[in-house]
Motif scaffolding. Structure first.
Motif, PDB file in Angstrom:
ATOM      1  N   MET A   1      25.469  20.615  21.193  1.00  0.00           N
ATOM      2  CA  MET A   1      25.889  19.481  22.226  1.00  0.00           C
ATOM      3  C   MET A   1      26.997  18.993  21.845  1.00  0.00           C
ATOM      4  SD  MET A   1      22.272  18.001  23.499  1.00  0.00           S
ATOM      5  CE  MET A   1      23.014  16.899  24.819  1.00  0.00           C
ATOM      6  N   LEU A   2      27.287  18.381  20.585  1.00  0.00           N
ATOM      7  CA  LEU A   2      28.511  18.208  19.801  1.00  0.00           C
ATOM      8  C   LEU A   2      29.602  19.046  20.021  1.00  0.00           C
ATOM      9  CD1 LEU A   2      27.097  16.754  16.352  1.00  0.00           C
ATOM     10  CD2 LEU A   2      28.134  15.381  18.155  1.00  0.00           C
ATOM     11  N   GLU A   3      29.462  20.470  19.723  1.00  0.00           N
ATOM     12  CA  GLU A   3      30.289  21.287  20.135  1.00  0.00           C
ATOM     13  C   GLU A   3      30.989  21.287  21.652  1.00  0.00           C
ATOM     14  OE1 GLU A   3      30.848  24.869  17.035  1.00  0.00           O
ATOM     15  OE2 GLU A   3      28.683  24.859  17.929  1.00  0.00           O
ATOM     16  N   ARG A   4      30.094  21.090  22.520  1.00  0.00           N
ATOM     17  CA  ARG A   4      30.563  21.012  23.843  1.00  0.00           C
ATOM     18  C   ARG A   4      30.955  19.669  24.300  1.00  0.00           C
ATOM     19  NH1 ARG A   4      25.281  23.857  24.427  1.00  0.00           N
ATOM     20  NH2 ARG A   4      24.417  22.066  25.133  1.00  0.00           N
ATOM     21  N   GLY A   5      30.819  18.640  23.366  1.00  0.00           N
ATOM     22  CA  GLY A   5      31.450  17.404  23.787  1.00  0.00           C
ATOM     23  C   GLY A   5      30.482  16.411  24.625  1.00  0.00           C
ATOM     24  N   GLU A   6      28.985  16.852  24.311  1.00  0.00           N
ATOM     25  CA  GLU A   6      28.192  16.084  25.303  1.00  0.00           C
ATOM     26  C   GLU A   6      27.570  14.985  24.651  1.00  0.00           C
ATOM     27  OE1 GLU A   6      25.139  18.922  26.584  1.00  0.00           O
ATOM     28  OE2 GLU A   6      26.696  20.485  27.419  1.00  0.00           O
ATOM     29  N   LEU A   7      27.869  15.162  23.275  1.00  0.00           N
ATOM     30  CA  LEU A   7      27.377  14.115  22.134  1.00  0.00           C
ATOM     31  C   LEU A   7      28.807  13.697  21.519  1.00  0.00           C
ATOM     32  CD1 LEU A   7      24.225  15.386  20.739  1.00  0.00           C
ATOM     33  CD2 LEU A   7      24.380  13.793  22.690  1.00  0.00           C
ATOM     34  N   ASP A   8      28.932  12.425  20.984  1.00  0.00           N
ATOM     35  CA  ASP A   8      29.981  12.011  20.189  1.00  0.00           C
ATOM     36  C   ASP A   8      29.401  12.416  18.609  1.00  0.00           C
ATOM     37  OD1 ASP A   8      31.801  11.283  22.245  1.00  0.00           O
ATOM     38  OD2 ASP A   8      30.437   9.640  22.674  1.00  0.00           O
ATOM     39  N   LEU A   9      28.220  11.612  18.590  1.00  0.00           N
ATOM     40  CA  LEU A   9      27.176  11.568  17.200  1.00  0.00           C
ATOM     41  C   LEU A   9      25.965  12.354  17.463  1.00  0.00           C
ATOM     42  CD1 LEU A   9      28.548   8.303  17.682  1.00  0.00           C
ATOM     43  CD2 LEU A   9      28.042   8.340  15.383  1.00  0.00           C
ATOM     44  N   GLY A  10      25.430  12.998  16.466  1.00  0.00           N
ATOM     45  CA  GLY A  10      24.344  13.715  16.442  1.00  0.00           C
ATOM     46  C   GLY A  10      23.588  13.403  15.081  1.00  0.00           C
ATOM     47  N   LEU A  11      22.254  13.433  14.990  1.00  0.00           N
ATOM     48  CA  LEU A  11      21.470  13.468  13.741  1.00  0.00           C
ATOM     49  C   LEU A  11      21.047  14.818  13.136  1.00  0.00           C
ATOM     50  CD1 LEU A  11      19.387  10.313  14.338  1.00  0.00           C
ATOM     51  CD2 LEU A  11      21.638  10.524  13.513  1.00  0.00           C
TER      52      LEU A  11
ATOM     53  N   ILE B   1      24.605  12.148   9.709  1.00  0.00           N
ATOM     54  CA  ILE B   1      24.961  11.717  11.089  1.00  0.00           C
ATOM     55  C   ILE B   1      26.348  12.503  11.224  1.00  0.00           C
ATOM     56  CG2 ILE B   1      25.976   9.880  12.499  1.00  0.00           C
ATOM     57  CD1 ILE B   1      24.452   7.867  10.455  1.00  0.00           C
ATOM     58  N   LEU B   2      26.501  13.452  12.221  1.00  0.00           N
ATOM     59  CA  LEU B   2      27.570  14.483  12.600  1.00  0.00           C
ATOM     60  C   LEU B   2      28.411  13.877  13.726  1.00  0.00           C
ATOM     61  CD1 LEU B   2      26.059  17.856  12.384  1.00  0.00           C
ATOM     62  CD2 LEU B   2      26.978  16.466  10.264  1.00  0.00           C
ATOM     63  N   VAL B   3      29.500  14.269  13.753  1.00  0.00           N
ATOM     64  CA  VAL B   3      30.324  13.863  14.791  1.00  0.00           C
ATOM     65  C   VAL B   3      31.155  15.164  15.283  1.00  0.00           C
ATOM     66  CG1 VAL B   3      30.815  11.427  14.375  1.00  0.00           C
ATOM     67  CG2 VAL B   3      32.187  13.043  13.275  1.00  0.00           C
ATOM     68  N   ARG B   4      31.400  15.140  16.533  1.00  0.00           N
ATOM     69  CA  ARG B   4      32.058  16.271  17.093  1.00  0.00           C
ATOM     70  C   ARG B   4      33.550  16.364  16.400  1.00  0.00           C
ATOM     71  NH1 ARG B   4      35.586  14.087  21.132  1.00  0.00           N
ATOM     72  NH2 ARG B   4      34.635  12.182  21.961  1.00  0.00           N
ATOM     73  N   SER B   5      34.055  17.350  15.821  1.00  0.00           N
ATOM     74  CA  SER B   5      35.357  17.359  15.140  1.00  0.00           C
ATOM     75  C   SER B   5      36.479  16.853  15.654  1.00  0.00           C
ATOM     76  CB  SER B   5      35.556  19.085  14.706  1.00  0.00           C
ATOM     77  OG  SER B   5      35.795  19.748  15.847  1.00  0.00           O
ATOM     78  N   ASP B   6      36.660  16.836  17.063  1.00  0.00           N
ATOM     79  CA  ASP B   6      37.679  16.315  17.871  1.00  0.00           C
ATOM     80  C   ASP B   6      37.877  14.838  18.098  1.00  0.00           C
ATOM     81  OD1 ASP B   6      35.940  16.677  19.705  1.00  0.00           O
ATOM     82  OD2 ASP B   6      37.052  17.504  21.264  1.00  0.00           O
TER      83      ASP B   6
ATOM     84  N   HIS C   1      23.667  23.376   7.361  1.00  0.00           N
ATOM     85  CA  HIS C   1      23.893  24.570   6.291  1.00  0.00           C
ATOM     86  C   HIS C   1      24.174  25.803   7.314  1.00  0.00           C
ATOM     87  CE1 HIS C   1      23.750  27.414   3.122  1.00  0.00           C
ATOM     88  NE2 HIS C   1      22.816  28.062   3.874  1.00  0.00           N
ATOM     89  N   GLU C   2      23.138  26.165   8.234  1.00  0.00           N
ATOM     90  CA  GLU C   2      23.397  27.044   8.965  1.00  0.00           C
ATOM     91  C   GLU C   2      24.621  27.060   9.983  1.00  0.00           C
ATOM     92  OE1 GLU C   2      19.462  27.753  11.187  1.00  0.00           O
ATOM     93  OE2 GLU C   2      18.619  28.703   9.210  1.00  0.00           O
ATOM     94  N   ALA C   3      24.989  25.805  10.429  1.00  0.00           N
ATOM     95  CA  ALA C   3      25.928  25.805  11.441  1.00  0.00           C
ATOM     96  C   ALA C   3      27.339  25.929  10.717  1.00  0.00           C
ATOM     97  CB  ALA C   3      25.947  23.999  11.896  1.00  0.00           C
ATOM     98  N   LEU C   4      27.377  25.471   9.524  1.00  0.00           N
ATOM     99  CA  LEU C   4      28.634  25.524   8.815  1.00  0.00           C
ATOM    100  C   LEU C   4      28.687  26.916   7.918  1.00  0.00           C
ATOM    101  CD1 LEU C   4      29.031  22.026   7.111  1.00  0.00           C
ATOM    102  CD2 LEU C   4      30.220  23.111   9.413  1.00  0.00           C
ATOM    103  N   ALA C   5      27.693  27.595   7.494  1.00  0.00           N
ATOM    104  CA  ALA C   5      27.816  28.866   6.537  1.00  0.00           C
ATOM    105  C   ALA C   5      26.820  29.955   6.941  1.00  0.00           C
ATOM    106  CB  ALA C   5      27.406  28.266   5.103  1.00  0.00           C
ATOM    107  N   GLY C   6      26.314  29.742   8.122  1.00  0.00           N
ATOM    108  CA  GLY C   6      25.383  30.849   8.774  1.00  0.00           C
ATOM    109  C   GLY C   6      26.112  32.211   8.921  1.00  0.00           C
ATOM    110  N   PRO C   7      25.522  33.361   8.584  1.00  0.00           N
ATOM    111  CA  PRO C   7      25.984  34.441   9.154  1.00  0.00           C
ATOM    112  C   PRO C   7      26.080  34.987  10.517  1.00  0.00           C
ATOM    113  CG  PRO C   7      23.427  34.921   8.372  1.00  0.00           C
ATOM    114  CD  PRO C   7      23.981  33.342   8.326  1.00  0.00           C
TER     115      PRO C   7
END
Length: 320
Positions: free
Chosen positions: A76-86, A255-260, A93-99
């Motif tokens: 949802m963060l990647e699609r821009g549907e959220l600005d912040l996400g817990l 607490i994550l945010v969308r990269s843009d 770990h899987e999102a950043l380094a998953g195979p």
């Protein structure tokens, strides 16, 4: 990296506070925060977070939105549907380094709190170890929850499979788990964190509770196979009837945010979080772990931070 909570928590009060120009900090802005299903720790934390940030930046409006949890918040963060996400550390770990997939387009704004994983059973349960729960119905959490991901890693580390070796129960609402343990539909409930609502409900019931975590040898085996998991401690008296500390493994949630996300807004959010540390700690036990110092200690490196958050932490003296 082992984090000294007492030393780092003190940084919330000792660190210099930076101030944006009045015109920048006074601008009204609205952002959307994704949490999880009712009854879990993320919605409780999200509500406390929103209230604490409001005390230091009244023009910052945060809409708290219920989601399926960590595994939904990242896309949802990647699609821009959220600005912040817990999001839990395992899902991050899987999102950043998953195979088999590119790194997710998300960045860290702040560490939330540590999440040592363990099971809770009723005090009259005969189960004393993880092995005693094999073949039993166990509530592992909501399907989209990062707690389920953590459970798979922990059990895999000791040669067990969540689906094969247990009768797994996946919940529509995280809050349904405690009742299932108390009325006998589930032999145990899996969860993680300090002040986690599911654990508090079972431990605070008239029947009382007992916690089951990996033993020392199992912790060593888990970390040998999944080195991103860290040894963590649940201090004594975190839950009713828990007289001794409990050692386990887990990770930090973030607490994550969308990269843009606009850099100035990320800077403003990081600044507000630092200023709101006393209010958040006063309103929620696990909120005391949300500090700028813990963020710097919990991340793998500055590159995982949003540039706006990194700039604030550098200017405030937390990040070199």
């Amino acid at each position: 990296m082992q984090i000294d909570r007492r030393r780092l928590l003190g940084s919330a009060f000792a660190a210099p506070l930076l101030f944006l120009p009045v015109t920048a900090s006074a601008q009204p802005v609205k952002v959307v925060l994704g949490t999880a299903t009712p009854g879990g720790g993320f919605p409780v934390y999200g509500a406390a977070l929103v209230a604490a940030l409001k005390t230091v930046d009244p023009e910052l409006e945060i809409e708290q939105r219920g989601t399926k949890g960590s595994t939904e918040n990242v896309p949802m963060l990647e699609r821009g549907e959220l600005d912040l996400g817990l999001v839990t550390g395992e899902v991050l770990h899987e999102a950043l380094a998953g195979p088999g997939r590119p790194s997710a387009r998300v960045k860290i704004l702040s560490a939330m709190y540590s999440q040592p994983g363990m099971f809770v059973v009723r005090a009259d349960s005969p189960a004393r170890s993880i092995a005693d729960l094999r073949g039993k119905p166990v509530a592992f959490g909501a399907r989209g929850s990062g707690l389920v991901v953590l459970a798979r890693y922990v059990l895999d580390g000791i040669g067990l499979d969540l689906d094969r070796d247990f009768q797994p129960i996946f919940l529509d609402r995280a809050g349904d788990g405690p009742a299932m343990v108390l009325d006998g539909r589930a032999s145990a409930l899996w969860g993680a964190g300090l002040g986690w609502p599911g654990f508090a409900s079972v431990a605070g019931s008239p029947d009382g509770a007992r916690f089951i975590a990996p033993d020392a040898a199992q912790i060593q085996a888990i970390r040998a196979k999944h080195g991103f998991l860290k040894p963590l401690l649940v201090p004594a008296r975190t839950y009713a009837g828990q007289d001794a500390p409990i050692a386990s493994v887990g990770s930090w949630s973030f607490i994550l945010v969308r990269s843009d996300l606009d850099e100035a807004l990320a800077y403003r959010l990081a600044r507000a979080l630092n200023r709101a540390e006393p209010a958040l700690a006063a309103s929620l036990p696990q909120g005391a772990e949300t500090t700028a110092g813990n963020t710097v200690a919990a991340i793998s490196g500055p590159d995982v931070l949003h540039p706006g958050a990194a700039r604030y932490l550098r200017e405030a003296g937390f990040l070199r």
